[in-house]
Design an enzyme around this catalytic site. Structure first.
Site, short mmCIF file in Angstrom:
data_model
loop_
_atom_site.label_atom_id
_atom_site.label_comp_id
_atom_site.label_asym_id
_atom_site.label_seq_id
_atom_site.Cartn_x
_atom_site.Cartn_y
_atom_site.Cartn_z
N SER A 194 0.70 -1.33 -0.09
CA SER A 194 -0.28 0.05 0.10
C SER A 194 0.73 1.30 -0.12
CB SER A 194 -0.65 0.08 1.31
OG SER A 194 -1.53 1.36 1.30
N TYR A 222 -2.71 0.32 10.18
CA TYR A 222 -2.93 -0.48 8.65
C TYR A 222 -1.59 0.06 7.95
CZ TYR A 222 -4.02 -1.18 3.90
OH TYR A 222 -3.94 -1.60 2.67
N LYS A 258 1.66 -2.88 6.76
CA LYS A 258 2.05 -2.98 5.56
C LYS A 258 3.71 -2.91 5.47
CE LYS A 258 -1.55 -4.22 3.08
NZ LYS A 258 -1.86 -5.62 2.55
N ASN A 282 -14.21 3.61 2.37
CA ASN A 282 -13.57 4.31 1.22
C ASN A 282 -14.76 5.22 0.64
OD1 ASN A 282 -10.99 2.98 1.79
ND2 ASN A 282 -11.84 1.09 0.72
#
Length: 354
Positions: free
Chosen positions: A131, A157, A161, A207
Site C-alpha cells: 500500500s 494499517y 504493511k 472508502n
C-alpha cells in the site's frame, strides 16, 4: 505447463478481480480466504461464483485463516504452487486506529504464517499486495519507490504493511533464492465492466467511492467529507485513484515477471498508480456526471490517519513490468455506478443478509 497460483484473500475486492484476470490469462488458481471481508451464501463466496461464470472456469476454494498453520500445511501439500499472490489483510485505515492489535495479528502474524508455509513447501515466489500508506506523510510528490517508508506512517494499517515489507526484505537478504515483488498501490476503485463483480463493503463503507455510490442509489443520506481545509486546490484530500481492472492487470504483470525467464532478484517494491491525483470533490463531480445523480455531502472534521495529498510516480512499473494505468476517473465512476445499479445490496441476495 500451466502455472498454479495460490491467491490469499482472493474473495475480496482486489483479489476477486485479479483472480478473474489470472484465469483469463491461463493460470490455474487456488483461493484461500477467511471470509472476513467477503459474502458467502453457499459453498463458495459469491464473488468467486461470479468470477467462475465470467471466466467460464472453476476456482479451487479453501475457507481458512493464515494463522492456522495446520490448514496451510494441508493446502500446500495438496497443490504444487509456483507462486503466491498475497492480498489477505484487514484494510480500513480508521478501524486500524481503533483496533491496532487485530490489524497486527491478522496482517503481520498472518503473513508470517504464510511465509513459513511457503518456506516449508519450497515455494519462494511472492507477489505482495502492499500500500502507498507505507510512505506515510509525503516528504515530496509524486511518491516514487525511493521515498522513505515507515517514518511517517499515520495509522496501524500502514505500519502493518511497512512491517511486512521489512520482513520480506529481510527474508530475501537471508535467502537469495526468494523473489518478491511488493506492489504499493494507491486507491483502487471501480468495478468489472460487466457489473457482475465490484466493491462490496460490509457495513458502512470506509472508502470514498462505495460511499458515494451508496449515496447515489439512495442507501445513504449524504457523504461525509473529512475536512476541507487541507492545502489542496479545493481544500479536500487528493488521492491517486486507480481502476480495479488496471490494478488486476498490474498483479498479473508482476506474476509473469517473477515466473519468467528474467525474474527480478530479491525484494523489489513497485508503485501501481496513475501518477495523478483527484480531490474528494472532483470525484463527487465525476460520479455525478457518470450517474446523472446529485451527490449530497457535508463537510466534517478531518479523519485520524489521513494525509492531504498522495499520488504515485508510476514510472518503475512501466520500466520493470511494462504496465501503466489506462482508465481515468470517469471510467472508474461509470463502472462503479454500473456495479451499484445492478447490485444494490452488493453480493447479498437481500438487504438484511450479511
Amino acid at each position: 505447463m500451466v502455472a498454479e497460483v495460490l491467491v490469499t484473500g482472493g474473495a475480496g475486492f482486489v483479489g476477486s478481480h485479479t483472480v478473474l484476470v489470472l484465469l483469463q490469462n491461463g493460470f490455474k488458481v487456488v483461493v484461500l480466504d477467511n471470509l472476513v471481508n467477503a459474502v458467502s451464501e453457499g459453498p463458495k463466496p459469491e464473488a468467486l461464483v461470479r468470477v467462475e461464470k465470467l471466466a467460464k472456469q472453476s476456482v479451487v476454494f479453501y475457507e481458512a485463516d493464515l494463522c492456522d498453520s495446520k490448514a496451510l500445511d494441508r493446502i500446500f501439500t495438496s497443490h504444487s504452487f509456483q507462486c503466491v499472490i498475497h492480498f489477505a489483510a484487514l484494510k480500513a485505515v480508521g478501524e486500524s486506529c481503533q483496533l491496532p492489535l487485530s490489524y497486527y495479528r491478522n496482517n503481520v502474524a498472518g503473513t508470517l504464517g504464510l511465509l513459513e508455509a511457503m518456506k516449508k513447501h519450497k515455494v519462494n515466489r511472492l507477489v505482495f499486495s502492499s500500500s502507498a500508506t507505507v510512505y506515510g506523510t509525503p516528504q515530496y510528490l509524486p511518491l516514487d519507490e525511493a521515498h522513505p517508508t515507515g517514518q511517517g506512517c499515520t495509522n496501524p494499517y500502514g505500519r502493518s504493511k511497512f512491517f511486512i515489507e521489512e520482513m520480506l526484505a529481510d527474508l530475501c537478504r537471508a535467502e537469495p533464492d526468494w523473489q518478491v515483488i511488493s506492489l504499493r498501490y494507491f486507491n483502487p476503485v471501480g468495478a468489472h465492466p460487466s457489473g457482475q463483480i465490484g466493491e462490496d463493503p460490509l457495513g458502512i463503507p470506509n472508502n470514498l467511492m462505495p460511499f458515494v455510490s451508496q449515496v447515489a442509489i439512495g442507501k445513504r443520506k449524504e457523504l461525509q467529507v473529512y475536512g476541507d481545509d487541507y492545502e489542496t486546490p479545493d481544500g479536500t484530500g487528493v488521492r491517486d485513484y486507480i481502476h480495479i481492472m488496471d490494478l488486476a492487470d498490474g498483479h498479473v504483470a508482476a506474476l509473469e515477471r517473477v515466473l519468467g525467464k528474467d525474474p527480478l532478484k530479491g525484494f523489489v517494491a513497485i508503485n501501481l498508480g496513475t501518477g495523478r491525483g483527484n480531490s474528494v470533490l472532483e470525484v463527487v463531480a465525476a460520479f455525478e456526471k457518470a450517474s446523472g445523480k446529485t451527490i449530497k455531502y457535508k463537510v466534517v472534521e478531518r479523519r485520524a490517519g489521513d494525509v492531504a495529498t498522495s499520488y504515485a510516480d508510476p514510472k518503475l512499473a512501466k520500466e520493470l513490468l511494462s504496465w501503466s494505468a489506462k482508465k481515468d476517473i470517469l471510467d472508474m465512476c461509470k463502472d462503479a455506478w454500473n456495479w451499484q445499479m445492478h447490485n444494490p445490496n452488493g453480493f447479498r441476495s437481500s438487504e438484511n443478509q450479511k
